[in-house]
Design an enzyme around this catalytic site. Sequence first.
Site, mmCIF file in Angstrom:
data_model
loop_
_atom_site.group_PDB
_atom_site.id
_atom_site.type_symbol
_atom_site.label_atom_id
_atom_site.label_comp_id
_atom_site.label_asym_id
_atom_site.label_seq_id
_atom_site.Cartn_x
_atom_site.Cartn_y
_atom_site.Cartn_z
ATOM 1 N N HIS A 1 37.916 71.279 -14.765
ATOM 2 C CA HIS A 1 37.185 71.671 -15.248
ATOM 3 C C HIS A 1 36.111 70.822 -14.935
ATOM 4 C CE1 HIS A 1 34.271 74.924 -16.748
ATOM 5 N NE2 HIS A 1 34.874 75.613 -16.883
ATOM 6 N N HIS B 1 30.048 73.570 -15.671
ATOM 7 C CA HIS B 1 29.119 74.228 -16.497
ATOM 8 C C HIS B 1 28.829 73.064 -17.995
ATOM 9 C CE1 HIS B 1 31.255 78.354 -15.677
ATOM 10 N NE2 HIS B 1 30.215 77.811 -15.249
ATOM 11 N N TYR C 1 30.430 70.324 -18.573
ATOM 12 C CA TYR C 1 30.781 69.750 -19.934
ATOM 13 C C TYR C 1 30.779 68.088 -19.532
ATOM 14 C CZ TYR C 1 33.264 74.277 -22.006
ATOM 15 O OH TYR C 1 32.717 75.326 -23.011
ATOM 16 N N ARG D 1 37.205 73.119 -10.241
ATOM 17 C CA ARG D 1 35.928 73.926 -10.568
ATOM 18 C C ARG D 1 34.922 73.536 -10.718
ATOM 19 N NH1 ARG D 1 34.497 79.099 -14.703
ATOM 20 N NH2 ARG D 1 34.182 80.491 -13.160
#
Length: 272
Positions: free
Chosen positions: A79, A82, A84, A131
């Site tokens: 990930h 977003h 992070y 992602r």
Amino acid sequence: MTKVVSFFVRFGTRGGFQILPNGQAPVSSTDKPLSPSSDGSHFSPPRRLSTEEIPQIINDFRLAAKNAMEAGFDGVELHAAHGYLVDQFLKDQVNDRTDNYGGSLENRCRFALELVEAVSEEIGADRVGIRLSPFADYNESGDSNPEGLGLYMAESLNKYGILYLHVVEPRMKTAWEKFECTESLLSMRKAFKGTFIVAGGYGREDGNKAVAENRADLVAYGRVFLANPDLPRRFELNAPLNKYDRNTFYTSDPVVGYTDYPFLDQTYDKET
């Protein structure tokens, strides 16, 4: 059914979730705090990772991937979106480093690519996806040239032969509004040689259209899949969808909002 785990919770965000042991600060590419929220509350300030600490963080991801495979997963998705940790290295609005992990586009992408390399070597590149959300600015994690960032990552990822690249469209739905931007993922689509997945508030019709127009190989669904455990069947039959309840998205209840949405009545396809 293929089982893939997504890694991101371990390191939290720049604002912190007040869940780290002993009141530790969340780690980040920076020590810049987030701006106060609209209600005036302040977020816990992050701690900038030192260059010497970064290999250990990468090793944590590698071990997590290994453990996921031993637990029976078929693959992992890194990930890097977003706001992070990985996204905080990628975006120049956050990353104010002056070492090998900051400054130039190449340096800002170094951490993400080293993660991909380490995890691919551990479990096999054919079991790894990533992602990205180059156009998003969650938690003040935006970039001055998102299209350039996305293209650089798409081209660089080809080196590792990973299974797929999953990108959030510059159109998305939040709790408050839906964004429709003019920027396109077409350059990333053309640059990446593997399977290209898009996400961003898609429904049945526009998801089919994206694949039909070769803008993506696959379309990812989140909220509507959570509320419709039989979403593929509903799409196949063009059946009505359950409406999701956003109020239950971030609760610790193992049932309410996660496993209590109804399946399509088994007689639906016989009656229609």
